[in-house]
Design a protein around this motif. Structure first.
Motif, PDB file in Angstrom:
ATOM      1  N   LEU A  95       0.815  -1.211   0.000  1.00 47.08           N
ATOM      2  CA  LEU A  95       0.000   0.000   0.000  1.00 47.08           C
ATOM      3  C   LEU A  95       0.855   1.271   0.000  1.00 47.08           C
ATOM      4  N   MET A  96       2.089   1.180   0.484  1.00 47.46           N
ATOM      5  CA  MET A  96       2.994   2.336   0.431  1.00 47.46           C
ATOM      6  C   MET A  96       3.764   2.391  -0.872  1.00 47.46           C
ATOM      7  N   ALA A  97       4.220   1.246  -1.356  1.00 52.87           N
ATOM      8  CA  ALA A  97       5.066   1.218  -2.544  1.00 52.87           C
ATOM      9  C   ALA A  97       4.295   1.584  -3.802  1.00 52.87           C
ATOM     10  N   TYR A  98       3.037   1.180  -3.882  1.00 51.81           N
ATOM     11  CA  TYR A  98       2.269   1.423  -5.112  1.00 51.81           C
ATOM     12  C   TYR A  98       2.094   2.914  -5.400  1.00 51.81           C
ATOM     13  N   PRO A  99       1.607   3.730  -4.467  1.00 48.32           N
ATOM     14  CA  PRO A  99       1.496   5.171  -4.781  1.00 48.32           C
ATOM     15  C   PRO A  99       2.853   5.851  -4.938  1.00 48.32           C
ATOM     16  N   LEU A 100       3.860   5.402  -4.192  1.00 48.87           N
ATOM     17  CA  LEU A 100       5.177   6.020  -4.301  1.00 48.87           C
ATOM     18  C   LEU A 100       5.886   5.670  -5.602  1.00 48.87           C
ATOM     19  N   SER A 101       5.419   4.644  -6.293  1.00 46.47           N
ATOM     20  CA  SER A 101       5.997   4.296  -7.588  1.00 46.47           C
ATOM     21  C   SER A 101       5.447   5.159  -8.716  1.00 46.47           C
ATOM     22  N   ARG A 102       4.428   5.986  -8.386  1.00 44.03           N
ATOM     23  CA  ARG A 102       3.862   6.904  -9.386  1.00 44.03           C
ATOM     24  C   ARG A 102       4.821   8.075  -9.633  1.00 44.03           C
TER      25      ARG A 102
END
Length: 293
Positions: A95-102
């Motif tokens: 849940l943290m990595a997915y938005p931060l990969s944007r």
């Protein structure tokens, strides 16, 4: 047509294999020696006569461990800790990595969160503030005191974030054209192709939770609630607890050295069972998640 290897090339291969064999023996010797000591007699272990094979073969150390009800209780607590802790770490990392990969265009506050994450890797509040926080939340002597302090691992999050970035954008664009939401893209596109990275993170989390004993000493006051590593770390031959002749004979046949060796062997078995199932994903997950094009 393939050319046969030259003499120099074959000699180099032989030297490489010899070096690998030497390092393999060096790595395996302590483990084999520990297993041999755990099956050896008290006198042989005390005299440091045990090498790669047991001397005076006996199962007394293992019998002393396995007949303890607290051992099995602590084993169950450690299994519960690994399951809950690993699941929590995976969920929060995803849940943290997915938005931060944007990109910054998609997530304008990305830099702020990344700076906070990196800062937390370099600096922390320390042991005392964490303990006070756990105490004020009334989590002492509970399983949550063992899993919540390390629930979000920044290294794992960055590893997974870089893996998500390596996923071709064309897959996400095709899914958006088909009307998929961000959640659907995450669960139906990113996660299925992220098994190497997820397996790597799971392995790190499992090993970390299973091998940790200090958390039990810090947050668990009742010995009955100790995880396995904390329990075996404090387990020694205690002559003051002898109440009958059979216990006296048992203590006479074992020593702290053979007992400690048995602890290490038993606590290593679950990891040796789990590792082969995750090892095939490990190297791929480390390489893909660590390299950015």
């Amino acid at each position: 047509m393939l050319k046969s290897k030259s003499f120099q090339s074959r000699l180099a291969d032989i030297c490489i294999w010899i070096v690998i064999l030497i390092f393999t023996v060096i790595c395996l010797f302590p483990l084999i020696n520990m297993v041999a000591i755990s099956f050896s007699s008290k006198s042989a272990a005390a005299a440091n006569r045990v090498g790669l094979l047991p001397i005076g073969f006996t199962l007394d150390s293992y019998k002393s461990l396995l007949k303890e009800t607290q051992f099995w209780r602590s084993f169950g607590i450690s299994v519960e800790r690994v399951v809950i802790g690993t699941a929590l770490n995976l969920i929060l990392s995803i849940l943290m990595a997915y938005p931060l990969s944007r990109t910054k265009r998609e997530f304008k506050s990305r830099s702020i969160y990344m700076n906070l994450m990196v800062f937390s890797m370099l600096f922390s509040g320390g042991m005392v503030p964490i303990f006070i926080t756990i105490k004020n939340l009334h989590l002492l002597d509970t399983i949550w005191s063992l899993v919540l302090p390390g629930a979000v691992n920044v290294f794992n999050t960055i590893l997974l974030m870089n893996f998500f970035r390596s996923v071709p954008k064309s897959l996400e664009e095709a899914a958006e054209i088909d009307g998929c939401s961000k959640w659907k893209i995450l669960f139906q596109i990113y996660l299925p192709i992220s098994l190497p990275a997820l397996a790597t993170i799971a392995l790190f989390s499992i090993v970390g939770h299973w091998n940790d004993f200090f958390g039990g000493l810090l947050y668990i006051n009742k010995a009955a609630n100790y995880p396995l590593q904390t329990y075996i770390q404090q387990l020694n031959v205690d002559v003051t607890k002898i109440t009958n002749a059979s216990q006296l004979q048992s203590v006479a046949d074992i020593s702290n050295k053979t007992l400690n060796s048995a602890k290490i062997v038993i606590s290593t078995i679950p990891l040796l069972i789990i590792y082969p199932f995750l090892q095939k994903y490990f190297v791929k997950g480390m390489v893909i998640g660590s390299v950015k094009e």
